[in-house]
Design a protein around this motif. Sequence first.
Motif, PDB file in Angstrom:
ATOM      1  N   LEU A 178     -36.073 -30.613  59.538  1.00  0.00           N
ATOM      2  CA  LEU A 178     -36.033 -29.336  58.814  1.00  0.00           C
ATOM      3  C   LEU A 178     -36.366 -28.182  59.743  1.00  0.00           C
ATOM      4  O   LEU A 178     -35.803 -27.089  59.628  1.00  0.00           O
ATOM      5  N   MET A 179     -37.284 -28.442  60.677  1.00  0.00           N
ATOM      6  CA  MET A 179     -37.654 -27.403  61.655  1.00  0.00           C
ATOM      7  C   MET A 179     -36.413 -26.970  62.444  1.00  0.00           C
ATOM      8  O   MET A 179     -36.129 -25.782  62.605  1.00  0.00           O
ATOM      9  N   ARG A 180     -35.659 -27.959  62.907  1.00  0.00           N
ATOM     10  CA  ARG A 180     -34.459 -27.667  63.687  1.00  0.00           C
ATOM     11  C   ARG A 180     -33.425 -26.916  62.819  1.00  0.00           C
ATOM     12  O   ARG A 180     -32.877 -25.890  63.216  1.00  0.00           O
ATOM     13  N   PHE A 181     -33.169 -27.446  61.616  1.00  0.00           N
ATOM     14  CA  PHE A 181     -32.146 -26.859  60.745  1.00  0.00           C
ATOM     15  C   PHE A 181     -32.522 -25.426  60.344  1.00  0.00           C
ATOM     16  O   PHE A 181     -31.703 -24.499  60.461  1.00  0.00           O
ATOM     17  N   LEU A 182     -33.754 -25.243  59.909  1.00  0.00           N
ATOM     18  CA  LEU A 182     -34.154 -23.918  59.418  1.00  0.00           C
ATOM     19  C   LEU A 182     -34.311 -22.914  60.561  1.00  0.00           C
ATOM     20  O   LEU A 182     -34.026 -21.724  60.383  1.00  0.00           O
ATOM     21  N   SER A 183     -34.729 -23.401  61.737  1.00  0.00           N
ATOM     22  CA  SER A 183     -34.825 -22.486  62.890  1.00  0.00           C
ATOM     23  C   SER A 183     -33.441 -21.954  63.231  1.00  0.00           C
ATOM     24  O   SER A 183     -33.257 -20.763  63.469  1.00  0.00           O
ATOM     25  N   ARG A 184     -32.468 -22.872  63.265  1.00  0.00           N
ATOM     26  CA  ARG A 184     -31.113 -22.469  63.627  1.00  0.00           C
ATOM     27  C   ARG A 184     -30.491 -21.606  62.535  1.00  0.00           C
ATOM     28  O   ARG A 184     -29.765 -20.673  62.820  1.00  0.00           O
ATOM     29  N   MET A 185     -30.783 -21.951  61.289  1.00  0.00           N
ATOM     30  CA  MET A 185     -30.130 -21.218  60.214  1.00  0.00           C
ATOM     31  C   MET A 185     -30.726 -19.825  60.035  1.00  0.00           C
ATOM     32  O   MET A 185     -30.002 -18.853  59.842  1.00  0.00           O
TER      33      MET A 185
ATOM     34  N   PHE B 265     -32.185 -31.395  52.142  1.00  0.00           N
ATOM     35  CA  PHE B 265     -31.553 -30.299  52.895  1.00  0.00           C
ATOM     36  C   PHE B 265     -30.976 -29.246  51.944  1.00  0.00           C
ATOM     37  O   PHE B 265     -30.947 -28.064  52.278  1.00  0.00           O
ATOM     38  N   ALA B 266     -30.521 -29.679  50.763  1.00  0.00           N
ATOM     39  CA  ALA B 266     -30.008 -28.703  49.785  1.00  0.00           C
ATOM     40  C   ALA B 266     -31.131 -27.772  49.334  1.00  0.00           C
ATOM     41  O   ALA B 266     -30.931 -26.564  49.189  1.00  0.00           O
ATOM     42  N   ILE B 267     -32.320 -28.346  49.129  1.00  0.00           N
ATOM     43  CA  ILE B 267     -33.472 -27.513  48.736  1.00  0.00           C
ATOM     44  C   ILE B 267     -33.804 -26.542  49.876  1.00  0.00           C
ATOM     45  O   ILE B 267     -34.002 -25.341  49.659  1.00  0.00           O
ATOM     46  N   ALA B 268     -33.844 -27.064  51.090  1.00  0.00           N
ATOM     47  CA  ALA B 268     -34.172 -26.214  52.253  1.00  0.00           C
ATOM     48  C   ALA B 268     -33.137 -25.107  52.428  1.00  0.00           C
ATOM     49  O   ALA B 268     -33.488 -23.952  52.736  1.00  0.00           O
ATOM     50  N   TYR B 269     -31.875 -25.452  52.224  1.00  0.00           N
ATOM     51  CA  TYR B 269     -30.801 -24.459  52.383  1.00  0.00           C
ATOM     52  C   TYR B 269     -30.973 -23.315  51.389  1.00  0.00           C
ATOM     53  O   TYR B 269     -30.865 -22.141  51.740  1.00  0.00           O
ATOM     54  N   ARG B 270     -31.272 -23.681  50.131  1.00  0.00           N
ATOM     55  CA  ARG B 270     -31.453 -22.629  49.110  1.00  0.00           C
ATOM     56  C   ARG B 270     -32.672 -21.768  49.422  1.00  0.00           C
ATOM     57  O   ARG B 270     -32.645 -20.551  49.258  1.00  0.00           O
ATOM     58  N   LYS B 271     -33.749 -22.401  49.905  1.00  0.00           N
ATOM     59  CA  LYS B 271     -34.955 -21.631  50.273  1.00  0.00           C
ATOM     60  C   LYS B 271     -34.615 -20.653  51.397  1.00  0.00           C
ATOM     61  O   LYS B 271     -35.067 -19.500  51.395  1.00  0.00           O
ATOM     62  N   ALA B 272     -33.863 -21.136  52.382  1.00  0.00           N
ATOM     63  CA  ALA B 272     -33.526 -20.279  53.531  1.00  0.00           C
ATOM     64  C   ALA B 272     -32.627 -19.125  53.098  1.00  0.00           C
ATOM     65  O   ALA B 272     -32.834 -17.982  53.511  1.00  0.00           O
ATOM     66  N   LEU B 273     -31.647 -19.426  52.244  1.00  0.00           N
ATOM     67  CA  LEU B 273     -30.752 -18.352  51.764  1.00  0.00           C
ATOM     68  C   LEU B 273     -31.547 -17.276  51.032  1.00  0.00           C
ATOM     69  O   LEU B 273     -31.336 -16.080  51.234  1.00  0.00           O
ATOM     70  N   LYS B 274     -32.490 -17.721  50.201  1.00  0.00           N
ATOM     71  CA  LYS B 274     -33.284 -16.760  49.433  1.00  0.00           C
ATOM     72  C   LYS B 274     -34.120 -15.898  50.393  1.00  0.00           C
ATOM     73  O   LYS B 274     -34.187 -14.676  50.237  1.00  0.00           O
ATOM     74  N   ALA B 275     -34.719 -16.549  51.380  1.00  0.00           N
ATOM     75  CA  ALA B 275     -35.542 -15.791  52.335  1.00  0.00           C
ATOM     76  C   ALA B 275     -34.691 -14.777  53.098  1.00  0.00           C
ATOM     77  O   ALA B 275     -35.109 -13.639  53.314  1.00  0.00           O
TER      78      ALA B 275
END
Lengths: 212, 200
Positions: B49-56, B92-102
Motif C-alpha cells: 500500500l505504501m508503494r501504491f499510495l506513494s505513486r498514486m 486496494f479498492a478501499i485504498a484507491y477510494r481513500k486516495a481519490l478522496k484525499a
Amino acid sequence: MTDQVINLLNVRHQQVLELLPWYVMDALDTDERIMIERHLGECDLCRRELDWQQQLRAAHDEPLPDCDVDGALSRLHAREPELQAAKNPSSPAARPQRRWLYRAMAAQLVVIFGLGALVMLDHTRPLSYHALAGSGEAQASARLVVMFTAQTTVTEMRETLRRSRARIVDGPTVNGAYVLAVAPSDEKRAIEKMRSSHSVKLVQSLGTDASP
Amino acid sequence: MSQKPDSVPRARRPGRNASNLEEVELIGRIVHGDMRAFDQLYRIYFPRLMRFLSRMTRRPTMVEELINDTMLVVLHKAGTFNGKAKLSTWIFAIAYRKALKALRDLDEPLEYDAREPADTPDNGPRNQILQQQMHALLTRAVHALTAEHRAVIELTYFHGADYREIAQIMDCPVATVKTRMFYARRRLKTLLPCGAEDFL
C-alpha cells in the motif's frame, strides 16, 4: 469482402495493442494469449510495442520500499477509540467500549440535570452578554509558532491545520510566522504532524496560554 | 524479438495463491475480533500500500495516514468481505477510494486534461543516457500522469493486477481500464525523451 477483412485485421490489431501490457505481465486468459501470439507473428508494429512494454515492466520491477511498519502500526493503535469502534460489537473486546459508552451517557444526563437546576436557581440574576471573541471563561491552550514554506498553497495550509487540529490565532508576522492554538493534550501530536508535513518549514512550542 | 514474457511477474509468482489463502484466514480471525490477525495483515499489506499510495498520490507525507485509514476500514468492514474478489483487490479498492478522496480535498486533477501542457524533458545524445537515469525519467514521467492513469500503470506493472481486477479496484468498466491504459501509455511516450524507451 476485402474491406471486411481489412476491418477485421484492424480490430484485431487494436485489441492486441490494448492487451499487450497485461500480456507482458502474464495476466491474460489462454484464449487472449493465443490471439496475441498469432498476431505478433505478423505485425511489426505490435512487436515493437511489445518490446517497449517489456522495458516498461522491467523498469517497474524493483523491490518494495523500506518502511517503518512498526512505527505506523503503533500510531494506528494510538487511534484506540477508532480501533475500538471498528471491532465487532458482538466480540468480547467491544464490551468495555459499550460500558464506557453507558457511563458517558449517564454522566451526560447528570450534567444536563445539574445545569438545568443551576438555570432554575439563577433566574433572578441579571442577563449579561459576551462578545464572541472574548468569552469571560479562560480556556488553557497550547501555543505554537509555525512557518510555512513559500510554495504552500492555502489548501495545503488548511489541510495541515486540520490534520494538526490547530487554529490560527495570530499572524502572519513580518517574518511570515503564524501563532497557532491547540488543546494542550494535542500539542505533541500537532507538532509531530506539522514536522512531518512538507509544507511546514519550522514549528515550535510557545508553551501553554490560559487566555482565550 | 521476444514474444513471451521473460519471467514470471511478482503477482503471479508461485505461492501467491497460498498466501492469498492465508490472508483470507486472517480476515476470518479479524471478523472474530482477533487483533493479532489484524496486525499480521497490516504488516503484509503495508509495503504494497505504501508503494501504491506513494505513486498514486505523489505526497509521501499523507501516505501513512491513508494506509491507516484504509486498514481501519478493513478492520471495520472485515465481515462484509465475501470472497467474490481477491482480498488484495478489495483492500486496494478501499485504498484507491481513500486516495481519490484525499486528492479531491486537495483539488488535485484526477482525469486527463487535454489542455495540460506537455512537460517534455530535453532531448540528449542517445548513447549518453544511462539506464539508471532513464528509470528516474520514467518515474518523473509517471508522476506527470493524472492520478487515475498513475493508478492503472502502477497496478498493472508493479502489482501485477489484471484488467478485470483493476476495473474492480477502480469501480469502472473493463473498457475504461483499457482506455485509461491506452492514453497513459501514449502520454508516457510523449513525456520521455526521443528514443528513451529503448534504454529503459
